[in-house]
Design a protein around this motif. Structure first.
Motif, mmCIF file in Angstrom:
data_model
loop_
_atom_site.group_PDB
_atom_site.id
_atom_site.type_symbol
_atom_site.label_atom_id
_atom_site.label_comp_id
_atom_site.label_asym_id
_atom_site.label_seq_id
_atom_site.Cartn_x
_atom_site.Cartn_y
_atom_site.Cartn_z
ATOM 1 N N ARG B 4 45.379 44.439 50.831
ATOM 2 C CA ARG B 4 43.990 44.210 51.224
ATOM 3 C C ARG B 4 43.509 42.939 50.524
ATOM 4 O O ARG B 4 43.722 42.770 49.329
ATOM 5 C CB ARG B 4 43.145 45.406 50.769
ATOM 6 N N ILE B 42 40.474 41.654 54.796
ATOM 7 C CA ILE B 42 41.615 41.583 55.710
ATOM 8 C C ILE B 42 42.669 42.578 55.231
ATOM 9 O O ILE B 42 43.113 42.498 54.080
ATOM 10 C CB ILE B 42 42.192 40.151 55.751
ATOM 11 N N GLU B 43 43.011 43.526 56.082
ATOM 12 C CA GLU B 43 44.027 44.511 55.733
ATOM 13 C C GLU B 43 45.322 44.156 56.438
ATOM 14 O O GLU B 43 45.353 43.998 57.665
ATOM 15 C CB GLU B 43 43.563 45.914 56.136
ATOM 16 N N LEU B 44 46.378 44.015 55.646
ATOM 17 C CA LEU B 44 47.674 43.606 56.184
ATOM 18 C C LEU B 44 48.674 44.741 56.046
ATOM 19 O O LEU B 44 48.729 45.411 55.018
ATOM 20 C CB LEU B 44 48.198 42.396 55.402
ATOM 21 N N GLU B 45 49.443 44.936 57.074
ATOM 22 C CA GLU B 45 50.560 45.880 57.030
ATOM 23 C C GLU B 45 51.828 45.037 56.930
ATOM 24 O O GLU B 45 52.132 44.279 57.858
ATOM 25 C CB GLU B 45 50.524 46.722 58.315
ATOM 26 N N LEU B 46 52.516 45.158 55.802
ATOM 27 C CA LEU B 46 53.667 44.290 55.552
ATOM 28 C C LEU B 46 54.970 45.070 55.676
ATOM 29 O O LEU B 46 55.014 46.258 55.336
ATOM 30 C CB LEU B 46 53.580 43.686 54.151
ATOM 31 N N ALA B 47 56.014 44.390 56.139
ATOM 32 C CA ALA B 47 57.343 45.005 56.182
ATOM 33 C C ALA B 47 57.766 45.331 54.751
ATOM 34 O O ALA B 47 57.245 44.760 53.798
ATOM 35 C CB ALA B 47 58.328 44.035 56.829
ATOM 36 N N GLN B 57 53.383 36.682 48.273
ATOM 37 C CA GLN B 57 53.352 36.251 49.667
ATOM 38 C C GLN B 57 51.916 36.271 50.220
ATOM 39 O O GLN B 57 51.502 35.341 50.909
ATOM 40 C CB GLN B 57 54.244 37.173 50.500
ATOM 41 N N GLU B 60 49.972 33.366 48.991
ATOM 42 C CA GLU B 60 50.317 32.160 49.753
ATOM 43 C C GLU B 60 49.594 32.162 51.103
ATOM 44 O O GLU B 60 49.106 31.120 51.556
ATOM 45 C CB GLU B 60 51.836 32.147 49.956
ATOM 46 N N MET B 61 49.516 33.346 51.745
ATOM 47 C CA MET B 61 48.775 33.448 53.022
ATOM 48 C C MET B 61 47.313 33.055 52.824
ATOM 49 O O MET B 61 46.715 32.395 53.666
ATOM 50 C CB MET B 61 48.800 34.891 53.541
#
Lengths: 79, 79
Positions: B4, B42-47, B57, B60-61
């Motif tokens: 998040r 911003i909620e990200l679902e990462l591998a 990472q 960096e985004m």
């Protein structure tokens, strides 16, 4: 007293902003991003009231103004 | 793995959106609101990667896309 509100689109509601971010991240070479949801965060500075009253009041603000509860859910943190 | 990101305008940068919310809350009768700042979440679902790599990472985004670091600050939470 500080309060923080998160307003996110409910699950199942299309999030074009989040999708745009996901595509842009992919184009920049970030491959491992499987999903992105974008929402709002609102930080409130409240006059001195106790935490319980603050939480109730901020909940009312969300219902009346900060969130569109048809498509958005909200979460209130106090402190 | 979930991440998040909070992106807020830096202190001292005018936040017209937050000001608009403050005025609107006042007009609705919420008198105790002394300040409002609005930002993005911003909620990200990462591998599947480990938390440390994920944090680097996502940082960096933020630098490359999610935040405008001239006027915005960001905060990354993993997990």
């Amino acid at each position: 007293m500080k309060a923080r509100v998160h307003v996110m689109l409910k699950d199942g509601v299309l999030d074009p902003q989040g999708e745009a971010v996901r595509h842009a991240l992919g184009a920049l070479g970030f491959d491992g991003v499987e999903g992105v949801r974008q929402g709002k965060v609102i930080e409130l500075e409240l006059a001195d009231i106790d935490a319980e009253t603050a939480k109730a009041q901020v909940g009312e603000m969300c219902e009346k103004l900060l969130a569109n509860t048809v498509i958005e859910s909200y979460q209130v943190e106090i402190g």
